[in-house]
Write an enzyme that holds these catalytic residues in place. Structure first.
Site, PDB file in Angstrom:
ATOM      1  N   ARG A 141     -40.853   4.535  -2.014  1.00  0.00           N
ATOM      2  CA  ARG A 141     -41.106   5.761  -2.774  1.00  0.00           C
ATOM      3  C   ARG A 141     -40.946   5.420  -4.249  1.00  0.00           C
ATOM      4  O   ARG A 141     -39.898   4.949  -4.671  1.00  0.00           O
ATOM      5  CB  ARG A 141     -40.117   6.845  -2.354  1.00  0.00           C
ATOM      6  CG  ARG A 141     -40.210   8.145  -3.131  1.00  0.00           C
ATOM      7  CD  ARG A 141     -41.514   8.864  -2.856  1.00  0.00           C
ATOM      8  NE  ARG A 141     -41.440  10.271  -3.205  1.00  0.00           N
ATOM      9  CZ  ARG A 141     -41.534  10.753  -4.448  1.00  0.00           C
ATOM     10  NH1 ARG A 141     -41.674   9.916  -5.464  1.00  0.00           N
ATOM     11  NH2 ARG A 141     -41.481  12.050  -4.674  1.00  0.00           N
ATOM     12  N   GLU A 149     -48.601  16.492  -2.702  1.00  0.00           N
ATOM     13  CA  GLU A 149     -48.577  16.139  -1.293  1.00  0.00           C
ATOM     14  C   GLU A 149     -49.982  16.284  -0.688  1.00  0.00           C
ATOM     15  O   GLU A 149     -50.891  16.873  -1.293  1.00  0.00           O
ATOM     16  CB  GLU A 149     -47.597  17.041  -0.544  1.00  0.00           C
ATOM     17  CG  GLU A 149     -46.168  16.953  -1.050  1.00  0.00           C
ATOM     18  CD  GLU A 149     -45.575  15.564  -0.881  1.00  0.00           C
ATOM     19  OE1 GLU A 149     -45.981  14.868   0.089  1.00  0.00           O
ATOM     20  OE2 GLU A 149     -44.720  15.173  -1.687  1.00  0.00           O
ATOM     21  N   ARG A 186     -36.230   5.586   2.822  1.00  0.00           N
ATOM     22  CA  ARG A 186     -37.284   4.979   2.013  1.00  0.00           C
ATOM     23  C   ARG A 186     -36.648   4.245   0.839  1.00  0.00           C
ATOM     24  O   ARG A 186     -35.652   4.698   0.265  1.00  0.00           O
ATOM     25  CB  ARG A 186     -38.256   6.038   1.495  1.00  0.00           C
ATOM     26  CG  ARG A 186     -38.996   6.781   2.573  1.00  0.00           C
ATOM     27  CD  ARG A 186     -39.897   7.861   1.987  1.00  0.00           C
ATOM     28  NE  ARG A 186     -39.155   8.851   1.211  1.00  0.00           N
ATOM     29  CZ  ARG A 186     -39.702   9.926   0.650  1.00  0.00           C
ATOM     30  NH1 ARG A 186     -41.004  10.133   0.773  1.00  0.00           N
ATOM     31  NH2 ARG A 186     -38.959  10.786  -0.035  1.00  0.00           N
TER      32      ARG A 186
END
Length: 319
Positions: A141, A149, A186
């Site tokens: 990320r 999104e 992440r």
């Protein structure tokens, strides 16, 4: 007969007897001898012997060790006064201490390979064993940015832009901050592509993502936040294409408010009773309009009833 020939022969014989050394020197190379310093005759063998005694004698060749082995032994055990061979001098203790140590290997940067683009701010890469696991596909990320999104306004443009900056199979450089992972496991990283372009800052500067601070990772925040201010001022990308107020992420979840406790019933005061003389308390003075429901009971209003509480006109209201 010619008588001059015997005279010539005699003359030659006399000459040979008195000056033999001269003829010997000028002759046909015959070693007949010459006169020495003492007047005697010195032969060529004696002359060679005398010359040998005046010359310095050369030392006989050494037969104990061959020349090559002697050269090898001299290289292995050099003389203290003999300079060391070029490039083979040993460092002294002082020189070794004065040399700076080798720089340590940093653990904050490494090179990885792009394997997949997830969306405008998320990618999958294969690590090199330093920040990320070696030869393992992990999700990254990008730090300090927030791209739309999937299916949100400008999401397809943001995904296309990051694909241009980070082509599949390209080797990119990544850098970590204080927190390496988020709660979704992440990896949180800053990314530079093969051309040396800072991808996090570039996506914000062109309006394909917003600058969002995720504390405590603030190492590159000044650069990224400045790019976000410039993009918003110029209405770049999503700042002009989308309703940014609707795209603002919702605030963090807050616990629901607790239900208030049920109200405590307050007992109504008892209706006033007339005193011993049969009179009631006086009614309310003039002011905002009141009803009987606002009073605890009957009141004496007399002839002046500003609130119209006496319906039957007996001077007692709310009876």
């Amino acid at each position: 007969m010619n008588r001059s020939r015997p005279l010539t022969t005699a003359f030659l014989a006399l000459t040979l007897a008195t000056g033999g050394s001269t003829l010997a020197a000028c002759g046909n190379g015959s070693e007949t001898g010459r006169n020495g310093d003492d007047g005697g005759t010195v032969t060529s063998e004696e002359t060679m012997s005398r010359e040998d005694t005046t010359r310095p004698k050369e030392p006989p060749p050494r037969e104990d060790t061959p020349p090559r082995e002697e050269h090898t032994q001299r290289e292995e055990n050099p003389s203290p006064n003999e300079p060391a061979p070029q490039g083979e001098r040993e460092k002294t203790a002082e020189e070794a201490e004065s040399e700076p140590p080798d720089p340590p290997v940093t653990e904050t940067r490494s090179a990885v390979v792009v394997e997949r683009i997830v969306d405008g701010d998320t990618i999958e890469v294969s690590g090199d064993g330093r920040i990320l696991p070696r030869d393992t596909s992990v999700t990254v990320r990008l730090l300090a940015i927030d791209a739309p999104e999937t299916r949100d306004c400008y999401s397809s443009e943001a995904t296309a832009r990051i694909q241009q900056l980070l082509p599949l199979g390209s080797e990119v450089r990544v850098e970590r901050d204080k927190d390496l992972k988020d709660r979704y496991d992440r990896y949180l990283l800053y990314v530079w592509n093969e051309q040396g372009e800072f991808v996090n800052e570039s996506l914000v500067r062109t309006g394909h993502a917003k600058a969002v601070l995720f504390e405590p990772n603030d190492k590159r925040w000044p650069t990224i936040s400045q790019a976000g201010e410039t993009a918003e001022l110029n209405e770049s990308g999503l700042w002009s294409a989308c309703d940014t107020e609707k795209d603002t992420p919702p605030p963090a979840d807050t616990p629901p408010p607790t239900e208030p406790p049920p109200p405590t019933e307050i007992p109504e005061p008892d209706a006033p009773e007339p005193d011993s003389e049969g009179t009631y308390p006086p009614g309310p003075p003039p002011g905002p309009d009141l009803d009987c429901s606002d009073l605890p009971g009957p009141v004496a209003v007399g002839s002046d009833d500003p609130h119209r509480l006496d319906r039957d006109g007996d001077g007692i209201g709310c009876e």
